[in-house]
Design a protein around this motif. Structure first.
Motif, PDB file in Angstrom:
ATOM      1  N   ASP A 339       0.867  -1.184   0.000  1.00 11.71           N
ATOM      2  CA  ASP A 339       0.000   0.000   0.000  1.00 11.71           C
ATOM      3  C   ASP A 339       0.903   1.234   0.000  1.00 11.71           C
ATOM      4  O   ASP A 339       1.020   1.954   0.981  1.00 11.71           O
ATOM      5  CB  ASP A 339      -0.909  -0.013   1.229  1.00 11.71           C
ATOM      6  N   ASN A 340       1.560   1.449  -1.131  1.00 12.81           N
ATOM      7  CA  ASN A 340       2.493   2.571  -1.251  1.00 12.81           C
ATOM      8  C   ASN A 340       2.355   3.295  -2.586  1.00 12.81           C
ATOM      9  O   ASN A 340       3.286   3.958  -3.034  1.00 12.81           O
ATOM     10  CB  ASN A 340       3.937   2.082  -1.062  1.00 12.81           C
ATOM     11  N   GLY A 341       1.204   3.136  -3.225  1.00 11.58           N
ATOM     12  CA  GLY A 341       0.984   3.794  -4.500  1.00 11.58           C
ATOM     13  C   GLY A 341       1.611   3.088  -5.675  1.00 11.58           C
ATOM     14  O   GLY A 341       1.638   3.632  -6.777  1.00 11.58           O
ATOM     15  N   LYS A 342       2.112   1.868  -5.447  1.00 12.71           N
ATOM     16  CA  LYS A 342       2.795   1.141  -6.507  1.00 12.71           C
ATOM     17  C   LYS A 342       2.255  -0.282  -6.603  1.00 12.71           C
ATOM     18  O   LYS A 342       1.537  -0.766  -5.720  1.00 12.71           O
ATOM     19  CB  LYS A 342       4.300   1.079  -6.225  1.00 12.71           C
ATOM     20  N   LEU A 343       2.629  -0.938  -7.693  1.00 14.17           N
ATOM     21  CA  LEU A 343       2.430  -2.363  -7.767  1.00 14.17           C
ATOM     22  C   LEU A 343       3.343  -3.043  -6.750  1.00 14.17           C
ATOM     23  O   LEU A 343       4.376  -2.493  -6.366  1.00 14.17           O
ATOM     24  CB  LEU A 343       2.749  -2.876  -9.172  1.00 14.17           C
ATOM     25  N   PRO A 344       2.994  -4.241  -6.307  1.00 16.91           N
ATOM     26  CA  PRO A 344       3.829  -4.914  -5.296  1.00 16.91           C
ATOM     27  C   PRO A 344       5.163  -5.372  -5.882  1.00 16.91           C
ATOM     28  O   PRO A 344       5.316  -5.473  -7.114  1.00 16.91           O
ATOM     29  CB  PRO A 344       2.972  -6.108  -4.880  1.00 16.91           C
ATOM     30  N   PRO A 345       6.147  -5.660  -5.026  1.00 17.32           N
ATOM     31  CA  PRO A 345       7.421  -6.194  -5.514  1.00 17.32           C
ATOM     32  C   PRO A 345       7.218  -7.433  -6.386  1.00 17.32           C
ATOM     33  O   PRO A 345       6.438  -8.320  -6.044  1.00 17.32           O
ATOM     34  CB  PRO A 345       8.173  -6.538  -4.222  1.00 17.32           C
ATOM     35  N   TRP A 346       7.922  -7.476  -7.501  1.00 20.60           N
ATOM     36  CA  TRP A 346       7.816  -8.572  -8.468  1.00 20.60           C
ATOM     37  C   TRP A 346       6.361  -8.838  -8.865  1.00 20.60           C
ATOM     38  O   TRP A 346       5.973  -9.966  -9.132  1.00 20.60           O
ATOM     39  CB  TRP A 346       8.468  -9.848  -7.929  1.00 20.60           C
ATOM     40  N   LYS A 347       5.556  -7.768  -8.865  1.00 25.73           N
ATOM     41  CA  LYS A 347       4.157  -7.832  -9.301  1.00 25.73           C
ATOM     42  C   LYS A 347       3.291  -8.740  -8.434  1.00 25.73           C
ATOM     43  O   LYS A 347       2.171  -9.068  -8.809  1.00 25.73           O
ATOM     44  CB  LYS A 347       4.075  -8.247 -10.772  1.00 25.73           C
TER      45      LYS A 347
END
Length: 765
Positions: A339-347
């Motif tokens: 929940d940081n405005g991005k896709l998660p690590p390694w999608k």
């Protein structure tokens, strides 16, 4: 970083009776553990985790607001990877590019798109926020592991209790001693935003705006809020919350639902929440706590090292929150998407070159086969898609699995030595085998386990070629993730990683065929096994391949697969294998851990336990628990301690290291992979008082045992399916008492007893 900030403040209440010959009482099934802090976390990856494998929440504080980061396991953007043209650019094409030294063509086609395209990918679901600025200073934040309920108390007397229901796709929240101004708001993920989130790569996560979604619709009415979001093509999801305020209380629930052309019959989040409120929170809490009561009653351990014991309970709590039959398997972050405005690590995808495999290791001896069933079902349900991939990419009629997949099992690309690796299906096949051995379910053996392993063997039959010595090999071989994504990451000779999986497959295809009375098939697999070479070994033990010794630190212990988890080499098989194992581990220690990540230490714990090195296993697991986890127990890959255990200090959160830790501690307490059960096979000499209850072994035996003052006092065995019990004598003498009296036989120091289904026996001094 100071140690006390790394390890969560867990409180151990040892209210356990210490009567020497008494099985654990019901109160002993889980000590009174609490994950407790004096403040809310300020980042999502240090939040309190709640979940049930379908939906999840992270409880933390952002910009002065209490935030519930909400997630659902099937929140996925499933747009296809257009670059995956296997029929024209299959394995033969890859080999041709490798031979012609034009490997950049392969990277451009299969690797670069994974790095740069935003999807397919797991996606976040939004958040609930409460303005707590008027509540003042927090007294404590705690997670009760026994009930999976998070409680927050403020110094002014206000409290919050919140949980994600153990079996229903919804969460609950109940504030007391507050005013009605605390009403929630729903915060959509920034799919549409003016803010640039910075660095974009598959590890740090790409900006959500690149998904190119239109803004969702948030509808607020009296005491309800609904957020509807359109995703890729016909995919939609809905977040809904509804609450009941009084002058001093606020109670409500929330849910997330997904919908596309194949799931129109599912209930909406609004319907789920509306129905939940009709039955009420007390009923929900009762059924929720009953589930967790039964979960913790499945197995328990007690070791004298509080760091290891506390971490084990945290790992098993997360396992109970992330695994379930009827839910998707455990992905990289499960139901706790960034929940940081991005896709998660390694999608947030499914990595099958270690991550999914390690995540289910604790299910077996931990006695949670029911939760592992979700993984088995997912693989079985997508077997047709996997066989199509195998035919299209490899041109074989057997079975392999993409090493990186979407929710629906479709390949995603990436470093193809691993994302399209030729032996992925074999490692997954071990889970089918272990499920059979630990359950002794013959229908499963016949209909699931043997067909999977047989089909993988067929794939190897058709794919393999002969080398200059007349032995079989793969046309190209690799070892995750040796040499990363270079041309040299492919080997012309066969790596020990691939070879061990090939040899394991033929060995167990033959074993299972014989179990089913298919002698001709068993003979075929045994004959073919002899056509493959032996492992590459030098003076330092197992090599990466015949052309590459293990001579530099690397995070993936892939060359050691034959020792653990496959158990093809074992210290019980004689001095020669024992020496190979010892040399290999000594070399691993000598080369060091400078390039390791957290799961490397968890895996090392199991490796050293298999070598019967209790001190070494305990140290490896303690290194993991004190350097590679955040205060909430999440594994974050890099070394957070500042003690130099690894040169990698980044912090992408993934779960496989957590669950491999739990399995490693279980390996120290019980082993059965050789067909003989060993109790306390790898514990440190200073561990005088150790006990466990209902750990599961191969053969479907449930074992409990207690050691006091360095001496085993009793061992209890329950046989679920009946059969021959082989137990290495853990006592100081053969003069034992068995209750009830049994016809116990001895073979050296092995106790042998033919047991009936449901039979229970206890051995004691």
């Amino acid at each position: 970083m100071n140690y006390r900030f790394l390890f969560p403040i867990l409180f151990l209440s040892l209210l356990v009776s210490c009567k020497k010959d008494v099985i654990y009482t019901e109160l002993d099934r889980i000590p009174k553990y609490e994950l407790k802090f004096d403040h809310l976390a300020s980042s999502w990856d240090e939040a309190i985790p709640l979940g049930n494998a379908t939906v999840g929440a992270l409880i933390w504080e952002k910009n002065g607001k209490l935030r519930f980061s909400l997630d659902r396991a099937d929140l996925w953007d499933l747009r296809p990877m257009e670059n995956l043209n296997f029929q024209e650019y299959g394995f033969n094409w890859v080999k041709q590019q490798w031979e012609n030294d034009t490997y950049k063509n392969v990277q451009d086609r299969y690797d670069v798109p994974y790095d740069h395209l935003p999807a397919p990918s797991k996606i976040p679901g939004g958040a609930l926020e409460f303005d707590i600025s008027g509540l003042g200073e927090i007294d404590y934040v705690k997670l009760n592991l026994a009930t999976a309920v998070c409680e927050i108390k403020w110094k002014n007397g206000a409290t919050l209790k919140t949980f994600v229901h153990a079996t229903e796709p919804l969460g609950w929240y109940s504030f007391e001693n507050v005013n009605s101004d605390l009403n929630p708001t729903i915060i959509p993920p920034p799919y549409v935003s003016l803010q640039q989130e910075g660095n974009e790569d598959p590890v740090a996560g790409q900006d959500l705006r690149r998904l190119d979604y239109e803004g969702g619709r948030v509808t607020q009415r009296e005491n309800t809020i609904t957020y509807d979001q359109q995703g890729w093509e016909d995919f939609k999801f809905q977040v809904h919350t509804q609450w009941e305020p009084t002058p001093t209380h606020l109670k409500g629930s929330w849910s997330i639902s997904t919908k596309n052309s194949t799931s129109d019959a599912s209930k909406s989040a609004k319907e789920i929440v509306t129905n939940s409120l009709k039955s009420g929170m007390p009923n929900a809490l009762e059924s929720h706590t009953n589930w967790w009561h039964n979960f913790w009653n499945q197995s328990t351990i007690r070791v004298p090292d509080p760091i290891l014991q506390n971490q084990w309970y945290m790992e098993m709590y997360k396992f109970g929150s992330a695994a379930r039959q009827g839910a998707p398997p455990i992905s990289l972050q499960s139901v706790w998407t960034a929940d940081n405005g991005k896709l998660p690590p390694w999608k947030g995808d499914f990595h099958h070159n270690a991550n999914t495999q390690l995540s289910y290791w604790p299910a077996y001896s931990g006695n949670h086969l029911d939760l592992e069933q979700g993984f088995i079902d997912w693989m079985s349900n997508h077997k047709t898609a996997f066989k199509k991939y195998t035919k299209d990419f490899y041109g074989t009629k057997g079975l392999n699995v993409p090493g990186v997949t979407t929710l629906t099992g479709e390949p995603m690309g990436g470093w193809i030595q691993y994302s399209f690796g030729p032996t992925v299906g074999a490692w997954l096949g071990q889970h089918f085998y272990l499920h059979w051995r630990y359950s002794m379910d013959r229908e499963f053996l016949k209909n699931k386990a043997y067909p999977w392993i047989r089909d993988v063997a067929i794939h190897f039959d058709e794919l393999s070629v002969m080398d200059e010595n007349g032995k079989r090999k793969l046309p190209l071989s690799s070892s995750p993730e040796i040499r990363n994504n270079t041309r040299d990451a492919w080997f012309n000779d066969i790596t020990n990683f691939d070879l061990s999986l090939v040899r394991w497959t033929y060995t167990h295809a033959a074993e299972l065929a014989m179990e089913l009375g298919l002698k001709e098939e068993a003979d075929k697999w045994n004959t073919t096994l002899k056509e493959w070479p032996d492992y590459a070994i030098d003076k330092n033990g197992l090599m990466v391949s015949p052309s590459l010794p293990y001579n530099e630190s690397h995070r993936h212990l892939s060359h050691l697969m034959a020792i653990h988890p496959l158990g093809l080499l074992d210290v019980s098989n004689g001095e020669a294998e024992k020496q190979i194992i010892q040399n290999t581990i000594d070399n691993l220690d000598k080369i060091g851990s400078s390039q390791w990540v957290g799961y490397s230490f968890s895996w090392l714990g199991s490796l050293k336990a298999r070598a019967l090195d209790g001190e070494g296993a305990a140290k490896a697991l303690k290194d993991f628990a004190t350097a590679f986890v955040l205060p909430n127990s999440f594994h974050v890959n890099g070394d957070q301690s500042g003690t130099g255990k690894s040169n990698l200090i980044y912090r992408p959160f993934t779960l496989e290291g957590n669950f491999a830790f739990a399995a490693g501690l279980q390996e120290m307490l019980i082993q059965s992979h050789t067909g003989t059960i060993k109790v306390f096979p790898a514990i440190p000499k200073k561990w005088d008082n150790v006990s466990f209850s209902k750990l599961r072994t191969e053969g479907a035996f449930l074992v409990s045992a207690q050691m006091n003052s360095g001496e085993v006092k009793w061992v209890k065995v329950v046989s679920e399916k009946g059969g021959e019990l082989r137990l290495k004598n853990p006592f100081s003498t053969q003069g034992l008492i068995s209750e009830p009296d049994t016809d116990l036989q001895w073979e050296g120091d092995i106790m042998i007893l033919n047991m009936k289904p449901g039979q229970e026996v206890q051995f004691k001094l």
